[in-house]
Design an enzyme around this catalytic site. Structure first.
Site, PDB file in Angstrom:
ATOM      1  N   ARG A  56       0.824  -1.213   0.000  1.00 55.40           N
ATOM      2  CA  ARG A  56       0.000   0.000   0.000  1.00 55.40           C
ATOM      3  C   ARG A  56       0.855   1.259   0.000  1.00 55.40           C
ATOM      4  O   ARG A  56       0.426   2.315  -0.473  1.00 55.40           O
ATOM      5  CB  ARG A  56      -0.953   0.022   1.206  1.00 55.40           C
ATOM      6  CG  ARG A  56      -1.908   1.222   1.179  1.00 55.40           C
ATOM      7  CD  ARG A  56      -2.894   1.205   2.320  1.00 55.40           C
ATOM      8  NE  ARG A  56      -2.274   1.314   3.625  1.00 55.40           N
ATOM      9  CZ  ARG A  56      -1.813   2.451   4.150  1.00 55.40           C
ATOM     10  NH1 ARG A  56      -1.875   3.580   3.480  1.00 55.40           N
ATOM     11  NH2 ARG A  56      -1.288   2.464   5.360  1.00 55.40           N
ATOM     12  N   TYR A 110     -10.520  13.925 -21.480  1.00 51.77           N
ATOM     13  CA  TYR A 110     -11.176  12.629 -21.310  1.00 51.77           C
ATOM     14  C   TYR A 110     -12.396  12.813 -20.422  1.00 51.77           C
ATOM     15  O   TYR A 110     -12.365  13.586 -19.459  1.00 51.77           O
ATOM     16  CB  TYR A 110     -10.169  11.650 -20.694  1.00 51.77           C
ATOM     17  CG  TYR A 110     -10.780  10.400 -20.121  1.00 51.77           C
ATOM     18  CD1 TYR A 110     -11.452   9.493 -20.934  1.00 51.77           C
ATOM     19  CD2 TYR A 110     -10.694  10.133 -18.758  1.00 51.77           C
ATOM     20  CE1 TYR A 110     -12.018   8.346 -20.410  1.00 51.77           C
ATOM     21  CE2 TYR A 110     -11.250   8.979 -18.221  1.00 51.77           C
ATOM     22  CZ  TYR A 110     -11.916   8.096 -19.052  1.00 51.77           C
ATOM     23  OH  TYR A 110     -12.479   6.972 -18.524  1.00 51.77           O
TER      24      TYR A 110
END
Length: 390
Positions: A56, A110
């Site tokens: 992580r 986008y």
């Protein structure tokens, strides 16, 4: 990470893609960097929390190897991989902006990025001004004391416009603004934004960097200091890339130049064919002399990208008929893979925008976006000719 036993910094991109970040001597003699899937590693005295080796925290050995390779390909000091391209963009903005800050966004984006800027940015307390990609007066008018970032795409999605990138980088430096560019459509094979002064470069690595349509990932590159801040925010939000996906991404990067150059050549050949066909009303490809940004793209880029868009004569009905008539490309809403993909952005990548927003940006309902794969150009042209009734 062990350094290569010979200097590759000044080698060709193809060589860099294969050898950057590869340890010499290789781990256990393997010429393929091993996959470290483990989450638990022994700690070293004096390490800070962000330095602990943990998936992580983006410090697993496989993640570190990938980051070094990505940084080398973009010509950056450092890089961090994320769980998606949107994670790359949003984490970069979260690490750059605080409540009350202001963003200048140039050109069309986008659909996911546009949606984030219009829906989620206000919830973060950010203000966003959309400006023309070449309108220096509009940039100056948008500037305010709270302006902290200038965001642009190298080649816009889906109209393939090329903004005044050198001007944006210079404007940002002049006013102390962090310049952020989405380089997904170009890839570092075509353009390396850091070379003209962009601070942070983002990618959806799901696309051409991986190139095989089998993983989701994102990338941010920049200085060690900037990437350290972004990685810290990424660690807190948890958008880390799994090492197995990173292993596949590193494998894809080794053939990046070969794939992109083949795709670029085929893309331009197909665009030229379509531009001359009576069944096509408009083609948006920066490699065409008719494109409004052809000169700028020629000056800045090594190639023109593999994704372009066009409008058939006959509107939406003709667009749908053409999609159904094509045999080689898949009708699917992504890009950058070895297989050609075709889609209508109005119902896929830009469906989150209102019809009015799409029309204002020139993203008409009959617009078709084409992502060129590594198929032979002659075969793609023949497929289109047949589908168009030749």
């Amino acid at each position: 990470m062990n350094a290569p036993s010979h200097d590759i910094a000044n080698t060709a991109f193809e060589t860099l893609a294969v050898h950057a970040a590869e340890p010499r001597p290789a781990h256990g003699g393997s010429v393929v960097h091993p996959l470290y899937q483990g989450t638990v590693f022994e700690s070293v005295p004096g390490q800070s929390y962000d330095e602990l080796q943990y998936i992580r925290l983006n410090t697993n050995p496989s993640q570190q190897y990938l980051h070094e390779k990505l940084a080398a390909l973009e010509g950056a000091e450092a890089a961090v991989a994320t769980a998606s391209g949107m994670a790359a963009i949003t984490t970069t903005l979260l690490a750059t902006l605080a409540a009350g800050d202001h963003v200048i966004a140039a050109g069309a984006f986008y659909g996911g990025t546009h949606h984030f800027l219009t829906e989620q940015a206000p919830r973060q307390g950010w203000n966003v001004d959309f400006v023309g990609p070449d309108d220096h007066d509009a940039w100056a008018e948008a500037l305010r004391p709270q302006t902290k970032a200038f965001l642009v795409e190298t080649i816009s999605n889906p109209l393939a416009r090329v903004a005044d990138l050198a001007g944006i980088a210079a404007f940002s430096r002049e006013h102390g603004i962090t310049s952020i560019i989405d380089n997904t459509f170009a890839t570092p094979v075509v353009f390396r934004p850091h070379t003209i002064g962009f601070d942070l470069v983002c990618h959806s690595a799901t696309k051409a960097l991986n190139g095989h349509s089998d993983l989701v990932a994102g990338v941010v590159t920049g200085t060690e200091e900037a990437i350290g801040r972004i990685r810290h925010v990424l660690n807190l939000y948890g958008g880390s890339l799994d090492p197995h996906a990173g292993f596949l991404l590193a494998r894809g990067l080794k053939t990046l130049a070969l794939r992109v150059r083949q795709q670029n050549a085929s893309s331009l050949a197909l665009a030229r064919f379509l531009e001359g066909h009576k069944g096509i009303a408009q083609v948006n490809h920066p490699g065409l002399e008719s494109h409004p940004d052809h000169g700028r793209a020629t000056e800045l880029f090594d190639g023109y990208g593999s994704v372009f868009s066009f409008r058939p004569a006959g509107g939406v009905e003709a667009a749908e008929s053409l999609l159904k008539g094509l045999h080689l490309p898949y009708v699917a809403p992504s890009l950058g893979g070895v297989e050609s993909l075709v889609t209508r952005p109005a119902v896929t990548s830009h469906a989150g925008m209102s019809a009015e927003e799409r029309e204002a940006e020139g993203i008409h309902d009959d617009l078709i976006r084409f992502s060129t794969g590594i198929e032979a150009a002659d075969d793609l042209i023949a497929d289109f000719a047949r589908a168009l009734g030749d």
